[in-house]
Design an enzyme around this catalytic site. Sequence first.
Site, mmCIF file in Angstrom:
data_model
loop_
_atom_site.group_PDB
_atom_site.id
_atom_site.type_symbol
_atom_site.label_atom_id
_atom_site.label_comp_id
_atom_site.label_asym_id
_atom_site.label_seq_id
_atom_site.Cartn_x
_atom_site.Cartn_y
_atom_site.Cartn_z
ATOM 1 N N SER A 125 46.393 13.315 4.580
ATOM 2 C CA SER A 125 46.177 12.294 3.557
ATOM 3 C C SER A 125 44.987 12.675 2.673
ATOM 4 O O SER A 125 45.027 13.676 1.963
ATOM 5 C CB SER A 125 46.001 10.931 4.215
ATOM 6 O OG SER A 125 46.396 9.897 3.339
ATOM 7 N N LYS A 177 43.581 -14.304 -7.814
ATOM 8 C CA LYS A 177 42.187 -14.023 -7.529
ATOM 9 C C LYS A 177 41.968 -13.936 -6.017
ATOM 10 O O LYS A 177 42.408 -14.812 -5.269
ATOM 11 C CB LYS A 177 41.299 -15.128 -8.131
ATOM 12 C CG LYS A 177 39.823 -14.985 -7.793
ATOM 13 C CD LYS A 177 39.246 -13.710 -8.366
ATOM 14 C CE LYS A 177 37.765 -13.589 -8.040
ATOM 15 N NZ LYS A 177 37.203 -12.302 -8.513
#
Length: 327
Positions: A125, A177
């Site tokens: 990764s 949010k």
Amino acid sequence: MSLDADALVDRRRLRRKLTFWRVAAVLVAVAGVAVAGSALRDRPELGFGDGSQIARIAIRGVIRNDQERVEALEKLAKSRAAKAVVVHIDSPGGTTAGSEQLHTALRRLAEKKPTVIVVDGMAASGGYIAAMAGEHIIAQGNSIVGSIGVMFQYPNVADLLKTLGVRMEEVKSSPLKAAPNGFEPTSPEARAAIAALVADSYDWFRGMVRERRGIDGELLARVTDGRVFTGRQGIELKLVDALGTEETAIAWLAKAKGIDPKLPVKDWELKARIGDLSFLHLAAASVLDAVGLGGLARTLAETGTIQSFERLNLDGLLALWHPAAAD
């Protein structure tokens, strides 16, 4: 009796003065060592001497944003002594942003000096993002490479809170949010927003593989499905250029870049932090012991090894190979 009392008072005063000056002397010594150590740390050719050499650096463990490491790589790029660089990588990855930062710093280094990558245990990764910065990737047959992908993980304890009879209240400016929120079920809108974030970073990762490794089409789809590969498999999939060790890397530098294979290989510390130096730990312990805080000194010494371990405290998008723990 009066004379004895006066003598006792004078003795205590003398003892206090002696203790003060002892502490002051130790503090001055610590300060002097710190200044000297800082000066040595800032030398771009620390540990290299005057002769030509091959620099060896190591990327270990979880990758996060690290400006000190970037600055160390910049100094290495300017070093006149280092004629080439061997980068050892053993990392499962880390944050996507941290891996990008490291890749960029290593690319700048590779533009200045011949740079070859050696995968010791794994370059998975984000670790593979770092590996792609080199001009040539060498791995052992059983090294782990790949895990090309991005993920966003977060815990969700909504069901647990419901069982406990606890509910989190909030007031926010818009539905997305602070989403996702682990205290409530993830809404489809929040999941879609995070998925778009992951997709964008994944496209960036795939594009880097396409550009740096020259892989496209069906082969690109195969190597970027998130799985890991051995070094042997990596050769067939063009994720790795050769199998071998540091000796193989030096042989490649000699053949491809004209580097003298007889040059000594010297370690370049990417993190020569002054606080990591054992003599400073000893000096600090001496100060604490001199002022009657020996117990604290021993406690700090005992916990110093604990603090040296990396803390897996990662926020945001991850480029990290994280296999499930065995039962």
